[in-house]
Design a protein around this motif. Structure first.
Motif, short mmCIF file in Angstrom:
data_model
loop_
_atom_site.label_atom_id
_atom_site.label_comp_id
_atom_site.label_asym_id
_atom_site.label_seq_id
_atom_site.Cartn_x
_atom_site.Cartn_y
_atom_site.Cartn_z
N ALA A 240 119.23 -48.06 -29.11
CA ALA A 240 119.08 -47.08 -28.03
C ALA A 240 117.64 -46.60 -27.89
CB ALA A 240 120.03 -45.90 -28.26
N PRO A 241 116.98 -46.10 -28.95
CA PRO A 241 115.58 -45.69 -28.78
C PRO A 241 114.66 -46.86 -28.45
CG PRO A 241 116.22 -45.57 -31.10
CD PRO A 241 117.47 -45.77 -30.31
N VAL A 242 114.98 -48.06 -28.93
CA VAL A 242 114.15 -49.22 -28.63
C VAL A 242 114.18 -49.52 -27.13
CG1 VAL A 242 113.95 -51.71 -28.92
CG2 VAL A 242 114.31 -50.26 -30.91
N ILE A 243 115.36 -49.47 -26.53
CA ILE A 243 115.48 -49.75 -25.10
C ILE A 243 114.69 -48.72 -24.29
CG2 ILE A 243 117.10 -49.78 -23.16
CD1 ILE A 243 119.15 -51.01 -25.01
N VAL A 244 114.79 -47.46 -24.68
CA VAL A 244 114.07 -46.41 -23.95
C VAL A 244 112.56 -46.61 -24.09
CG1 VAL A 244 113.64 -43.94 -23.82
CG2 VAL A 244 115.97 -44.78 -24.19
N VAL A 245 112.11 -46.91 -25.29
CA VAL A 245 110.67 -47.10 -25.52
C VAL A 245 110.16 -48.31 -24.74
CG1 VAL A 245 108.95 -47.70 -27.25
CG2 VAL A 245 110.63 -45.94 -27.74
N VAL A 246 110.95 -49.38 -24.67
CA VAL A 246 110.55 -50.56 -23.89
C VAL A 246 110.36 -50.19 -22.42
CG1 VAL A 246 111.35 -52.77 -23.00
CG2 VAL A 246 111.54 -52.28 -25.42
N SER A 247 111.32 -49.45 -21.87
CA SER A 247 111.25 -49.10 -20.46
C SER A 247 110.10 -48.16 -20.14
CB SER A 247 112.57 -48.46 -20.01
OG SER A 247 112.81 -47.25 -20.72
N LEU A 248 109.63 -47.40 -21.14
CA LEU A 248 108.51 -46.49 -20.92
C LEU A 248 107.18 -47.12 -21.30
CD1 LEU A 248 110.05 -43.14 -22.22
CD2 LEU A 248 109.82 -43.91 -19.86
N SER A 249 107.18 -48.03 -22.28
CA SER A 249 105.93 -48.65 -22.73
C SER A 249 105.44 -49.70 -21.74
CB SER A 249 106.12 -49.29 -24.11
OG SER A 249 106.43 -48.33 -25.08
N LEU A 250 106.37 -50.43 -21.15
CA LEU A 250 105.99 -51.51 -20.23
C LEU A 250 105.14 -51.01 -19.07
CD1 LEU A 250 106.30 -54.56 -19.85
CD2 LEU A 250 108.35 -54.11 -18.49
N PRO A 251 105.55 -49.96 -18.35
CA PRO A 251 104.67 -49.48 -17.28
C PRO A 251 103.38 -48.88 -17.79
CG PRO A 251 106.52 -48.00 -17.58
CD PRO A 251 106.81 -49.21 -18.38
N GLY A 252 103.42 -48.30 -19.00
CA GLY A 252 102.19 -47.75 -19.57
C GLY A 252 101.15 -48.82 -19.84
N TYR A 253 101.56 -49.93 -20.41
CA TYR A 253 100.63 -51.02 -20.67
C TYR A 253 100.24 -51.74 -19.37
CZ TYR A 253 101.42 -50.44 -25.65
OH TYR A 253 101.46 -49.92 -26.93
N ALA A 255 99.79 -50.21 -16.52
CA ALA A 255 98.72 -49.36 -15.98
C ALA A 255 97.45 -49.47 -16.81
CB ALA A 255 99.20 -47.91 -15.92
N ALA A 256 97.60 -49.61 -18.13
CA ALA A 256 96.42 -49.73 -19.00
C ALA A 256 95.64 -51.01 -18.69
CB ALA A 256 96.85 -49.73 -20.47
N GLU A 257 96.34 -52.11 -18.46
CA GLU A 257 95.65 -53.35 -18.11
C GLU A 257 94.89 -53.19 -16.80
OE1 GLU A 257 94.64 -56.76 -16.06
OE2 GLU A 257 96.41 -55.59 -15.40
N ALA A 258 95.51 -52.52 -15.84
CA ALA A 258 94.85 -52.29 -14.56
C ALA A 258 93.60 -51.43 -14.73
CB ALA A 258 95.81 -51.64 -13.57
N VAL A 259 93.68 -50.41 -15.58
CA VAL A 259 92.53 -49.53 -15.80
C VAL A 259 91.38 -50.29 -16.45
CG1 VAL A 259 91.72 -47.55 -17.14
CG2 VAL A 259 93.88 -47.41 -15.91
N PHE A 260 91.67 -51.07 -17.50
CA PHE A 260 90.60 -51.78 -18.19
C PHE A 260 90.00 -52.88 -17.32
CE2 PHE A 260 92.87 -50.19 -22.07
CZ PHE A 260 91.83 -49.35 -22.48
N SER A 261 90.82 -53.55 -16.51
CA SER A 261 90.28 -54.54 -15.58
C SER A 261 89.45 -53.86 -14.51
CB SER A 261 91.42 -55.34 -14.94
OG SER A 261 92.13 -56.10 -15.90
N PHE A 262 89.88 -52.68 -14.08
CA PHE A 262 89.12 -51.92 -13.09
C PHE A 262 87.75 -51.52 -13.65
CE2 PHE A 262 87.86 -47.79 -11.35
CZ PHE A 262 87.87 -48.06 -9.99
N LEU A 263 87.72 -51.19 -14.95
CA LEU A 263 86.46 -50.78 -15.58
C LEU A 263 85.57 -51.96 -15.93
CD1 LEU A 263 87.77 -47.97 -17.96
CD2 LEU A 263 86.57 -47.69 -15.80
N GLY A 264 86.08 -53.18 -15.77
CA GLY A 264 85.26 -54.36 -16.04
C GLY A 264 85.29 -54.85 -17.47
N ILE A 265 86.17 -54.30 -18.30
CA ILE A 265 86.24 -54.75 -19.70
C ILE A 265 87.55 -55.51 -19.97
CG2 ILE A 265 84.79 -52.87 -20.51
CD1 ILE A 265 87.27 -51.40 -21.41
#
Length: 323
Positions: A240-253, A255-265
């Motif tokens: 149960a906590p694993v499923i919840v963390v997956v659903s919340l971590s996936l959009p977080g990462y 967005a993180a990839e988009a931010v780092f690509s936006f910053l050029g790194i």
């Protein structure tokens, strides 16, 4: 297992039927209309990303086709609504005249790949470390806990920014990967490295609680091995906590990839990700706002959908929730 149809029929007949925790969670999730809509959007986006070549072929669009003849001197499509038409459903990108929808679909493949691999690695490491610390306790838990505290003390964002160029160069010099391949490996490794400590804390707290339950005590009294207790008794109760963390971590990462690509790194051109598209759109935001609004809106919609799915799953899996 009793099917949902049989349960409904039995309920209408006035019979008392038993439901498994999975069935109860699914029934609670279905009652959350926002969560169902968000889940449909999330699944649709993932399928569009996976089958991007097929979708583009069906729509007759190509991310590499240039339409330089329709660009004005400022590089903006000299067409009504930025070129939005049946041939180009979301219009054309300024500067190159490529189809925006095709670039979003192909760009999402790299973004989702980074997000999914990072989430999987984060969950694996956090699950192992959390179970070890929570089950064995004592010195093992102390050592693991101090190491986790040490990692949590680091400013992850600034560490990734500072170590980007030297670590990518090391990966390339070692012959592991070159160019964007090295940058993808760097992002996945470092996002996972700084991401698992928080999840391990959650798993540890769950294992500490489960370890004192009667079914674990009964298994220990019957002489069950530690391996059996961990894999047969503890892990099935952590889904149960694993499923919840997956659903919340996936959009977080994502967005993180988009931010780092936006910053050029992060990922660099000529590859396409949502972060690169956002970086390109900021140069035309005053003369062609459609490019920025569509790109940013797509990212916001996907991240919001996954977060809403995570909230709905958390409510469905929480027996104390009123929904």
């Amino acid at each position: 297992m009793v099917s949902t149809t049989k349960i409904d029929n039995a309920s209408h007949a006035g019979q008392i039927v038993s439901r498994s925790p999975r069935q109860i969670a699914w029934m609670r999730f279905k009652r959350n209309k926002v969560g169902m809509v968000a889940a449909a959007i999330s699944v649709t986006v993932i399928l569009l990303s996976i089958f991007a070549p097929l979708v583009c072929k069906v729509l007759g669009i190509n991310p590499d086709d240039l339409n330089l003849d329709v660009l004005d001197t400022a590089g903006v499509p000299n067409l009504p609504y930025g070129g939005i038409s049946l041939d180009h459903p979301l219009g054309l990108t300024p500067g190159t005249g490529r189809d925006l929808l095709a670039n979003l679909l192909y760009g999402s493949r790299i973004s989702f790949m980074v997000a999914i691999l990072t989430t999987s690695l984060t969950l694996f490491i956090g699950l192992v470390v959390g179970i070890v610390g929570g089950y064995f306790r004592g010195r093992v838990d102390d050592y693991v806990g101090r190491f986790t505290d040490f990692l949590l003390a680091f400013p992850a964002f600034f560490m990734i920014v500072a170590l980007s160029e030297p670590m990518v160069a090391r990966i390339q010099d070692a012959g592991i990967a070159q160019g964007n391949g090295a940058r993808i490996i760097f992002l996945i490794f470092f996002l996972s490295f700084f991401g698992w400590p928080g999840f391990s804390r959650l798993v540890r707290s769950q294992v500490l609680s489960l370890r004192e339950r009667d079914f674990v005590t009964a298994a220990q009294a019957m002489g069950a091995s530690r391996r059996r207790i961990i894999f047969k008794e503890l892990m099935p109760n952590l889904w149960a906590p694993v499923i919840v963390v997956v659903s919340l971590s996936l959009p977080g990462y994502l967005a993180a990839e988009a931010v780092f690509s936006f910053l050029g790194i992060g990922i660099q051109a000529p590859a396409t990700t949502w972060g690169i598209l956002l970086d390109n759109s900021r140069r035309f935001v005053t003369v062609y706002p459609n490019f920025f609004l569509i790109t940013a809106g797509s990212l916001v919609l996907v991240v919001l959908a996954f977060n809403l799915v995570g909230d709905a799953l958390r409510d469905a899996l929480d027996p104390r929730s009123e929904r």
